[in-house]
Motif scaffolding. Sequence first.
Motif, PDB file in Angstrom:
ATOM      1  N   LEU A  91       0.784  45.007  81.696  1.00  0.00           N
ATOM      2  CA  LEU A  91       2.074  45.294  82.308  1.00  0.00           C
ATOM      3  C   LEU A  91       2.676  46.542  81.686  1.00  0.00           C
ATOM      4  CD1 LEU A  91       3.310  41.635  82.409  1.00  0.00           C
ATOM      5  CD2 LEU A  91       2.983  43.114  84.395  1.00  0.00           C
ATOM      6  N   PRO A  92       3.315  47.368  82.494  1.00  0.00           N
ATOM      7  CA  PRO A  92       3.959  48.567  81.959  1.00  0.00           C
ATOM      8  C   PRO A  92       5.386  48.275  81.519  1.00  0.00           C
ATOM      9  CG  PRO A  92       4.107  48.571  84.340  1.00  0.00           C
ATOM     10  CD  PRO A  92       3.327  47.327  83.957  1.00  0.00           C
ATOM     11  N   THR A  93       6.024  49.280  80.987  1.00  0.00           N
ATOM     12  CA  THR A  93       7.469  49.216  80.745  1.00  0.00           C
ATOM     13  C   THR A  93       8.150  49.144  82.109  1.00  0.00           C
ATOM     14  OG1 THR A  93       7.757  51.605  80.871  1.00  0.00           O
ATOM     15  CG2 THR A  93       7.228  50.678  78.684  1.00  0.00           C
ATOM     16  N   LEU A  94       9.441  48.861  82.139  1.00  0.00           N
ATOM     17  CA  LEU A  94      10.150  48.855  83.420  1.00  0.00           C
ATOM     18  C   LEU A  94      10.162  50.251  84.038  1.00  0.00           C
ATOM     19  CD1 LEU A  94      13.139  46.431  82.750  1.00  0.00           C
ATOM     20  CD2 LEU A  94      11.028  46.006  84.029  1.00  0.00           C
ATOM     21  N   GLY A  95      10.296  51.267  83.201  1.00  0.00           N
ATOM     22  CA  GLY A  95      10.215  52.639  83.707  1.00  0.00           C
ATOM     23  C   GLY A  95       8.846  52.915  84.307  1.00  0.00           C
ATOM     24  N   GLY A  96       7.789  52.428  83.650  1.00  0.00           N
ATOM     25  CA  GLY A  96       6.438  52.590  84.169  1.00  0.00           C
ATOM     26  C   GLY A  96       6.233  51.832  85.469  1.00  0.00           C
ATOM     27  N   LEU A  97       6.845  50.667  85.573  1.00  0.00           N
ATOM     28  CA  LEU A  97       6.755  49.878  86.797  1.00  0.00           C
ATOM     29  C   LEU A  97       7.407  50.617  87.962  1.00  0.00           C
ATOM     30  CD1 LEU A  97       5.751  47.188  87.902  1.00  0.00           C
ATOM     31  CD2 LEU A  97       7.930  46.187  87.229  1.00  0.00           C
TER      32      LEU A  97
END
Length: 148
Positions: A91-97
């Motif tokens: 899972l990515p960071t929320l920014g990455g998502l």
Amino acid sequence: MRFAPLLCGIALVAAVAACTDEPPAASAPSPTAPASTPVWHEPMNYAYVVDRRCETGPSDGIYRVTVRGREVAAIERTDGKIASGEEEIDLPTLGGLLELAQTAADDGGEMTTSADPADGHPVAVSFDVSEGAGERTCFVITEYAVQG
């Protein structure tokens, strides 16, 4: 004095307008724009819980993600299930998502996001990179907390 008749006409119109019995019309209250969701800026350190599911469909896994220095530091599966038939996901960071969803949209796929009205952090992100296949990837974000 060729302006005298013109000035008298203006004065007469102003006097008649001032002598009406009707009070001046109250201006209509201006509608207030609904408060917009604030722009979210990804903090350096935070944690969130993410459920990989679309709308009311079954969950593909619930995870607690810890972010340190805007990098994923830990992912813990919290639903007690063991992945079957597929590998655990990174899972990515929320920014990455949000970047993944934007990339899908830029590539012609569909993307939807929802944000928390209080601080603007994402609360739902979904995207479909396939053309017409309907293989939507969805994330529901809860328990978002900025950490020191």
